[in-house]
Enzyme design. Sequence first.
Site, PDB file in Angstrom:
ATOM      1  N   GLY A  34       0.821  -1.215   0.000  1.00  0.00           N
ATOM      2  CA  GLY A  34       0.000   0.000   0.000  1.00  0.00           C
ATOM      3  C   GLY A  34       0.852   1.261   0.000  1.00  0.00           C
ATOM      4  O   GLY A  34       0.566   2.227  -0.716  1.00  0.00           O
ATOM      5  N   THR A  69      -1.747  -1.892  12.531  1.00  0.00           N
ATOM      6  CA  THR A  69      -1.481  -3.152  13.238  1.00  0.00           C
ATOM      7  C   THR A  69       0.034  -3.275  13.357  1.00  0.00           C
ATOM      8  O   THR A  69       0.777  -2.374  12.960  1.00  0.00           O
ATOM      9  CB  THR A  69      -1.998  -4.349  12.413  1.00  0.00           C
ATOM     10  OG1 THR A  69      -1.222  -4.443  11.203  1.00  0.00           O
ATOM     11  CG2 THR A  69      -3.479  -4.209  12.074  1.00  0.00           C
ATOM     12  N   ILE A 112     -11.011  -1.121   9.010  1.00  0.00           N
ATOM     13  CA  ILE A 112     -12.045  -1.335   7.976  1.00  0.00           C
ATOM     14  C   ILE A 112     -13.180  -2.226   8.498  1.00  0.00           C
ATOM     15  O   ILE A 112     -14.256  -2.272   7.900  1.00  0.00           O
ATOM     16  CB  ILE A 112     -11.479  -1.888   6.638  1.00  0.00           C
ATOM     17  CG1 ILE A 112     -10.780  -3.234   6.818  1.00  0.00           C
ATOM     18  CG2 ILE A 112     -10.570  -0.869   5.967  1.00  0.00           C
ATOM     19  CD1 ILE A 112     -10.426  -3.930   5.486  1.00  0.00           C
ATOM     20  N   THR A 132      -1.945 -10.491   6.551  1.00  0.00           N
ATOM     21  CA  THR A 132      -1.318 -11.011   5.325  1.00  0.00           C
ATOM     22  C   THR A 132      -0.346 -12.180   5.501  1.00  0.00           C
ATOM     23  O   THR A 132       0.130 -12.710   4.503  1.00  0.00           O
ATOM     24  CB  THR A 132      -0.529  -9.878   4.623  1.00  0.00           C
ATOM     25  OG1 THR A 132       0.498  -9.408   5.517  1.00  0.00           O
ATOM     26  CG2 THR A 132      -1.422  -8.726   4.213  1.00  0.00           C
ATOM     27  N   THR A 182      -4.779 -11.904  -3.929  1.00  0.00           N
ATOM     28  CA  THR A 182      -3.537 -12.673  -4.020  1.00  0.00           C
ATOM     29  C   THR A 182      -3.686 -13.912  -4.895  1.00  0.00           C
ATOM     30  O   THR A 182      -4.770 -14.505  -4.964  1.00  0.00           O
ATOM     31  CB  THR A 182      -3.107 -13.092  -2.591  1.00  0.00           C
ATOM     32  OG1 THR A 182      -2.091 -14.087  -2.690  1.00  0.00           O
ATOM     33  CG2 THR A 182      -4.248 -13.658  -1.772  1.00  0.00           C
ATOM     34  N   ASP A 183      -2.567 -14.327  -5.494  1.00  0.00           N
ATOM     35  CA  ASP A 183      -2.577 -15.575  -6.276  1.00  0.00           C
ATOM     36  C   ASP A 183      -2.860 -16.785  -5.391  1.00  0.00           C
ATOM     37  O   ASP A 183      -3.238 -17.853  -5.888  1.00  0.00           O
ATOM     38  CB  ASP A 183      -1.253 -15.752  -7.053  1.00  0.00           C
ATOM     39  CG  ASP A 183      -0.002 -15.837  -6.180  1.00  0.00           C
ATOM     40  OD1 ASP A 183      -0.102 -15.774  -4.945  1.00  0.00           O
ATOM     41  OD2 ASP A 183       1.101 -15.978  -6.770  1.00  0.00           O
ATOM     42  N   GLU A 184      -2.686 -16.618  -4.058  1.00  0.00           N
ATOM     43  CA  GLU A 184      -2.907 -17.759  -3.153  1.00  0.00           C
ATOM     44  C   GLU A 184      -4.349 -18.242  -3.145  1.00  0.00           C
ATOM     45  O   GLU A 184      -4.622 -19.360  -2.720  1.00  0.00           O
ATOM     46  CB  GLU A 184      -2.514 -17.396  -1.716  1.00  0.00           C
ATOM     47  CG  GLU A 184      -1.033 -17.256  -1.537  1.00  0.00           C
ATOM     48  CD  GLU A 184      -0.583 -17.405  -0.094  1.00  0.00           C
ATOM     49  OE1 GLU A 184      -1.338 -17.941   0.734  1.00  0.00           O
ATOM     50  OE2 GLU A 184       0.540 -16.984   0.189  1.00  0.00           O
ATOM     51  N   TYR A 195      -5.294 -17.915   5.810  1.00  0.00           N
ATOM     52  CA  TYR A 195      -5.122 -16.591   5.176  1.00  0.00           C
ATOM     53  C   TYR A 195      -5.776 -16.571   3.797  1.00  0.00           C
ATOM     54  O   TYR A 195      -6.593 -15.689   3.500  1.00  0.00           O
ATOM     55  CB  TYR A 195      -3.627 -16.254   5.061  1.00  0.00           C
ATOM     56  CG  TYR A 195      -3.317 -15.206   4.004  1.00  0.00           C
ATOM     57  CD1 TYR A 195      -3.705 -13.876   4.170  1.00  0.00           C
ATOM     58  CD2 TYR A 195      -2.645 -15.549   2.825  1.00  0.00           C
ATOM     59  CE1 TYR A 195      -3.436 -12.919   3.181  1.00  0.00           C
ATOM     60  CE2 TYR A 195      -2.379 -14.605   1.840  1.00  0.00           C
ATOM     61  CZ  TYR A 195      -2.774 -13.292   2.029  1.00  0.00           C
ATOM     62  OH  TYR A 195      -2.524 -12.347   1.057  1.00  0.00           O
ATOM     63  N   LYS A 217      -8.982 -14.404   2.228  1.00  0.00           N
ATOM     64  CA  LYS A 217      -8.884 -13.522   1.052  1.00  0.00           C
ATOM     65  C   LYS A 217      -9.899 -13.954  -0.014  1.00  0.00           C
ATOM     66  O   LYS A 217     -10.529 -13.107  -0.658  1.00  0.00           O
ATOM     67  CB  LYS A 217      -7.468 -13.552   0.469  1.00  0.00           C
ATOM     68  CG  LYS A 217      -6.402 -12.893   1.320  1.00  0.00           C
ATOM     69  CD  LYS A 217      -6.584 -11.388   1.498  1.00  0.00           C
ATOM     70  CE  LYS A 217      -6.352 -10.597   0.230  1.00  0.00           C
ATOM     71  NZ  LYS A 217      -6.446  -9.138   0.476  1.00  0.00           N
ATOM     72  N   ASN A 226       3.872 -13.248  -5.265  1.00  0.00           N
ATOM     73  CA  ASN A 226       4.737 -12.903  -4.118  1.00  0.00           C
ATOM     74  C   ASN A 226       5.526 -11.630  -4.377  1.00  0.00           C
ATOM     75  O   ASN A 226       6.307 -11.568  -5.320  1.00  0.00           O
ATOM     76  CB  ASN A 226       5.733 -14.030  -3.845  1.00  0.00           C
ATOM     77  CG  ASN A 226       5.137 -15.101  -2.977  1.00  0.00           C
ATOM     78  OD1 ASN A 226       4.204 -15.775  -3.406  1.00  0.00           O
ATOM     79  ND2 ASN A 226       5.635 -15.243  -1.774  1.00  0.00           N
ATOM     80  N   PRO A 283      15.836 -19.390   8.663  1.00  0.00           N
ATOM     81  CA  PRO A 283      15.009 -20.581   8.900  1.00  0.00           C
ATOM     82  C   PRO A 283      14.273 -21.035   7.633  1.00  0.00           C
ATOM     83  O   PRO A 283      13.164 -20.597   7.348  1.00  0.00           O
ATOM     84  CB  PRO A 283      14.017 -20.097   9.968  1.00  0.00           C
ATOM     85  CG  PRO A 283      13.880 -18.620   9.713  1.00  0.00           C
ATOM     86  CD  PRO A 283      15.165 -18.148   9.125  1.00  0.00           C
ATOM     87  N   PRO A 318       2.656 -26.178   8.028  1.00  0.00           N
ATOM     88  CA  PRO A 318       1.590 -27.155   7.742  1.00  0.00           C
ATOM     89  C   PRO A 318       0.823 -26.755   6.476  1.00  0.00           C
ATOM     90  O   PRO A 318       0.501 -25.578   6.295  1.00  0.00           O
ATOM     91  CB  PRO A 318       0.666 -27.055   8.965  1.00  0.00           C
ATOM     92  CG  PRO A 318       1.436 -26.322  10.006  1.00  0.00           C
ATOM     93  CD  PRO A 318       2.472 -25.491   9.315  1.00  0.00           C
TER      94      PRO A 318
END
Length: 334
Positions: A14, A37, A60, A83, A123-125, A147, A151, A176, A202, A272
Amino acid sequence: MKRICVTGAAGFIGSNYVRYKLAQDPGVHCIVFDKLTYAGNLDNLKDLPKDRYTFIKGDIADKAAIRAAMEGCDAVVNFAADTHVDRSIMGATDFISTNVTGVYNILESARELKTARVLLVSTDEVYGSIREGSFKETSPPGPRNPYSASKAGGDLMGLAHFETFRTPVMITRGSNTYGPYQYPEKVMPLFITNLIDGQQVPLYKGGENNVRDWLYAEDHASGVDTALMKGEPGNIYNVAGGNERENIVLTRRLLSLLGRGEEFIKLVPDRPGHDFRYSIDASKLRALGWRPKMDWDTGVAKTVEWYKANEWWWRKIKSGEFLAYYKRQYEDRK
Ligand code: NAD
Ligand code: DAU
């Protein structure tokens, strides 16, 4: 367009969008509406001229607050969201509140105020994972984590609002994204800042060969803006970077740019339900004239340089809340 309400504009994409839009259009004023946040940060907008945007702190999920902010705006562009996939696995209540209820409040406010354009950044997810080929906008949603399910809920509400009320909604589904001002929970800034500090990275064990398609933040911003200005209401537009890389390839590239060896990789338990590969076809947005400008090698090198040059930005963040999250996510995992 003279006045645009940009929700979630104190976050990563944003803020990059507001920077892009103000540079593109000297006549536009942005209303930055953000809950601040843990991921929202006014430092992300610090370099922008104060007379070109108005900041309003709000949620919102609070209908009256978002409606008031949208009043008098020609358009609303929604980046506000929870997100991070790993946080949604820890608990998705906030994700549902913001990504579903919040989106519904924006749609209802737009209907009441007769807002001319509504752009929902998604998102593409939401398509889920794909082994071969690429999802098109006509592919059905198949989200596989809390998530992306939230979305997809917001997207479906947007499409339903268009069908039912003709609310002029466009949806973008980006891949991404990486670049300056990304909260260092996401893989690229997390690994870069760890490596700057001489800490291991990690890498999820079993997910080393999982694939993400990398899109530079400014290219994501221009994709969203193309859909806002030229898109057809009721339509979805995929925004793809065209840079699919396995996580291990990305990791080795970062190690090399930061002069660190393989011993800096720490394999940790996998996420997971870790989606194997995201891939989307952006030819529909390309037909409107959009092209990503940044090539991957340059983009990653520029991003590394930005985090090296802007420690003032991320050192503040990598304390407090972040450290508690990091411990919970990486050290306390069974
Ligand atoms: P981010 O987490 O960096 O920023 C989110 C912003 O939204 C923060 O400023 C936060 O304070 C604000 N926010 C959260 N809940 C809010 C609420 N209830 N009311 C008002 N503001 C609220 O996110 P990002 O990575 O910049 O993502 C922006 C959008 O792009 C999201 O919709 C995300 O789903 C989508 N997206 C992200 C990526 C990516 O790789 N980061 C890729 C594709 C799509
Ligand atoms: O595809 C778009 C999505 O990209 C956005 O909708 C999301 O908001 C954004 O967070 C991002 O989701 P990912 O889950 O793909 O991004 P993340 O940076 O969390 O992880 C990228 C890959 O790196 C993924 O395969 C998991 C892996 N990873 C991630 C982290 C945080 C690791 O191996 N180790 C890590 O510590």
